[in-house]
Design an enzyme around this catalytic site. Structure first.
Site, PDB file in Angstrom:
ATOM      1  N   ASP A   1      -8.844  -5.460  -5.858  1.00  0.00           N
ATOM      2  CA  ASP A   1      -8.485  -4.391  -4.928  1.00  0.00           C
ATOM      3  C   ASP A   1      -9.268  -3.140  -5.299  1.00  0.00           C
ATOM      4  O   ASP A   1      -8.993  -2.500  -6.323  1.00  0.00           O
ATOM      5  CB  ASP A   1      -6.978  -4.124  -4.999  1.00  0.00           C
ATOM      6  CG  ASP A   1      -6.476  -3.218  -3.889  1.00  0.00           C
ATOM      7  OD1 ASP A   1      -7.297  -2.483  -3.306  1.00  0.00           O
ATOM      8  OD2 ASP A   1      -5.265  -3.247  -3.607  1.00  0.00           O
TER       9      ASP A   1
ATOM     10  N   SER B   1       0.815  -1.189   0.000  1.00  0.00           N
ATOM     11  CA  SER B   1       0.000   0.000   0.000  1.00  0.00           C
ATOM     12  C   SER B   1       0.861   1.257   0.000  1.00  0.00           C
ATOM     13  O   SER B   1       1.664   1.456  -0.904  1.00  0.00           O
ATOM     14  CB  SER B   1      -0.972  -0.055   1.181  1.00  0.00           C
ATOM     15  OG  SER B   1      -2.081   0.759   0.962  1.00  0.00           O
TER      16      SER B   1
ATOM     17  N   HIS C   1      -7.299  -5.862  -1.128  1.00  0.00           N
ATOM     18  CA  HIS C   1      -6.071  -5.186  -0.697  1.00  0.00           C
ATOM     19  C   HIS C   1      -5.386  -6.054   0.368  1.00  0.00           C
ATOM     20  O   HIS C   1      -5.455  -5.772   1.563  1.00  0.00           O
ATOM     21  CB  HIS C   1      -6.465  -3.815  -0.135  1.00  0.00           C
ATOM     22  CG  HIS C   1      -5.358  -2.819  -0.082  1.00  0.00           C
ATOM     23  ND1 HIS C   1      -4.587  -2.482  -1.166  1.00  0.00           N
ATOM     24  CD2 HIS C   1      -4.902  -2.054   0.951  1.00  0.00           C
ATOM     25  CE1 HIS C   1      -3.716  -1.559  -0.815  1.00  0.00           C
ATOM     26  NE2 HIS C   1      -3.873  -1.284   0.468  1.00  0.00           N
TER      27      HIS C   1
END
Length: 652
Positions: free
Chosen positions: A310, A204, A341
């Site tokens: 995601d 991320s 995610h």
């Protein structure tokens, strides 16, 4: 022009170290608690003691004064490295994770944070990198980005301060920047214990920083492993002008910067607000945070990992970054999962850790283990079922133009190769309460909220691999309109339930151990398993836009009701097989509830079918589509069953 593929050089010193490591494997037992396969030829072995490792903190001068206090900012760097290597005069490479989350939010499935003893020395290093790799002859370096945890400076959400926070540490590891033993002192700290070879990793935001630092071309960064990472911050907050969240980067900054930084960084906060207007216009702030345009600077190899479902950091980020890296001849590898995610440690742990081990061994230690010659891509086809490809997208993938046509029922048209006749139209009225699952569930019904176009049941499997686009000519009835285009596999399947809390994984109570640990830093993590759902349709690629940004200038404006506009929507990268017996659908609609913000009006939109088309990356190209849509059918398709769409999430 694509440059010749780089071939990794293997220094003779690394080969000597590999031989020594192999000998020590025979003579020295691995530390207790390590779960690892026996060392193979060309693989680093766990020969160093974890509990004796050097644990220290350094503050590196970024040469930036983001908070305007008259002195350059220092970022906190927590380091763990094998003591025996230092005692023997052996230098080690570095695995580095630069993050804003070490104190506010935590890292990994169990939200681990950094911890310190009473003297401020680091105790817990989040995630397994230290437990697994330090015994194998690596240092692990965790960097607090500027404005977070124990660092000076201000958070600027992917901007120059963020990037320099991490780049300066790479420079320090290579003797080009200054480090200090304390936050405000003058005693110098040097990194003579490292070879200077750095591999950055992170999920991320952390992986985003890895992308950004690689795009600077900094010397010493040998590889990056970005997981669910952003490649352009504009594309995180907007999709061609359409807002994806009801807030901007200032909101994220508020959530991650330290309380101390919050008081001194008000000017930076104002700049984030003023530079990122909610109208979706591209501004200099966004240009500064676009790493794709600088992909030509990348010297590091790239091992990218992304969840194809995601909906936080969407696969558009992966797709445009991957394509830019390919154009510039960067060595690369990819894993594409069915998750949202999620880190690969939590969806394919037993394969991921040894693969990452071999990747770092090759690019940081110079071992000739052949990983760069293995298949480029691993793709998850069904929960825990994977396939590989020598290249990605695979050879023979061609952009193929499909065209919508009117069907016997209004709102439920056809999708094929022939253009619709001039004057043919479809229409929908934006309904901000409906989402892509609602549209797909009603694909064969004349509902007013969408225009759907469907192939016949396929006679052969049809694979899409890469990024798609949909070119539309539409006429709105009001002065604003948001558009959505989605690709749907119509047919029953078992998938990872990316809409549940774990985004495709379920966390279990028992643990597995990966490396060595101490009382303050365990190497054992909760196991996970696939969270599955039985569905009647699968939305596998999406694109959104604000029609007011139709001209591509980066500046939006009001529409003239009743006037036609042409616009191309970019759809997120994917790799999906529509099986024989299923149907492929293209749906065009307005607001995709829960994923984009609605426009200021709710227009009725007329679609000119003659001037509308979809460019899809089909493996086998035009011929594959012809073969898959000819011949005998498979009866009536299974009626779709809904799979809900999660509401907006905002933790990159």
């Amino acid at each position: 022009m694509i440059r010749q593929r780089r071939v990794a050089r293997i220094p003779w010193t690394s080969l000597v170290l590999a031989a020594v490591a192999a000998l020590l494997t025979v003579l020295v037992s691995p530390p207790g608690g390590a779960q690892a396969a026996p060392a193979r030829r060309g693989e680093s072995a766990p020969v160093y003691s974890y509990d004796r490792a050097v644990r220290e903190s350094v503050w590196v001068d970024t040469r930036v004064d983001a908070d305007g206090d008259g002195r350059t900012d220092r970022v906190a760097v927590d380091i763990i490295r094998p003591r025996e290597a230092a005692e023997q005069g052996r230098r080690v490479p570095v695995i580095m994770d630069a993050s804003p989350y070490y104190s506010c939010c935590g890292r990994g499935n169990e939200s681990q944070k950094k911890t310190y003893d009473a003297q401020g020395r680091p105790v817990q290093f989040p995630l397994y990198y230290d437990n697994y790799f330090v015994p194998r002859g690596y240092a692990v370096v965790l960097v607090d980005l500027a404005g977070t945890n124990r660092s000076d400076g201000c958070v600027d959400i992917g901007g120059p301060s963020d990037v320099q926070s991490a780049k300066a540490v790479v420079d320090w590891l290579n003797g080009r920047a200054r480090g200090y033993t304390t936050r405000g002192g003058t005693a110098a700290a040097t990194a003579g214990w490292t070879t200077g070879a750095v591999g950055m990793i992170g999920k991320s935001y952390d992986g985003t920083v890895a992308n950004a630092v690689a795009a600077t071309g900094v010397e010493g960064l040998k590889t990056i492993v970005p997981i669910g990472a952003i490649s352009s911050w504009y594309d995180y907050y907007f999709a061609q002008g359409a807002a994806l969240y009801d807030g901007g980067p200032d909101g994220l900054s508020n959530g991650i910067e330290s309380s101390e930084a919050r008081g001194r960084c008000q000017a930076v906060q104002r700049a984030l607000v003023e530079g990122a207007p909610r109208n979706g216009d591209r501004t200099p702030l966004w240009e500064d945070r676009d790493y794709v345009k600088d992909a030509g600077n990348v010297r590091a190899s790239v091992f990218a990992v992304h969840g194809m479902q995601d909906l936080n950091v969407r696969t558009k980020h992966f797709g445009q970054w991957w394509d830019a890296l390919a154009e510039n001849g960067v060595e690369r590898k990819v894993w594409l999962s069915q998750t949202g995610h999620v880190d690969p440690f939590d969806f394919r742990r037993e394969t991921w850790v040894p693969t990452l081990h071999r990747w770092f061994d090759h690019y940081l230690l110079g071992y000739d283990n052949g990983i760069e010659r293995e298949p480029m891509a691993d793709v998850e086809r069904a929960p825990d079922q994977w396939s590989t490809d020598r290249a990605w997208p695979p050879a023979g993938t061609r952009a193929t133009t499909l065209r919508p046509g009117a069907g016997p029922v209004a709102g439920a048209g056809t999708l094929g190769l022939k253009p619709a006749p001039e004057g043919a139209t479809a229409a929908f009225t934006d309904d901000p309460k409906l989402n892509e699952s609602d549209w797909a569930t009603d694909i064969d019904r004349p509902t007013p909220g969408k225009a759907g176009f469907v192939t016949p049941p396929l006679t052969r499997d049809l694979r899409l691999s890469g990024s798609s686009s949909v070119s539309l000519t539409v006429t709105p009835s009001t002065s604003s309109a948001h558009l959505s285009a989605v690709l749907v596999d119509l047919g029953p399947a078992t998938i990872r339930d990316y809409t549940d809390k774990g985004e495709g994984i379920r966390t279990l109570a028992d643990r597995t151990c990966w490396g060595s640990g101490t009382t303050g830093d365990s190497a054992c993590y909760k196991r996970t398993e696939a969270s599955k759902a039985q569905v009647g349709h699968t939305v596998f690629s999406r694109g959104w836009a604000d029609l007011g940004h139709w001209d591509g200038s980066g500046k939006g404006g009001p529409l003239t009701p009743g006037e036609p506009y042409a616009m191309t929507l970019d759809l997120a990268a994917t790799d999906h097989v529509v099986p024989a017996g299923h149907r492929l659908a293209l749906i065009v609609a307005g607001t995709d509830a829960g994923l984009i913000e609605p426009a200021s009006t709710t227009p009725h939109v007329t679609v000119d079918l003659h001037d509308t088309s979809a460019s899809l990356p089909l493996v086998g190209g035009y011929g594959a589509f012809v073969r898959a849509t000819s011949g005998g059918g498979h009866g009536k398709p299974t009626p779709p069953r809904g799979l809900g769409v999660p509401s907006l999430v905002h933790v990159p």
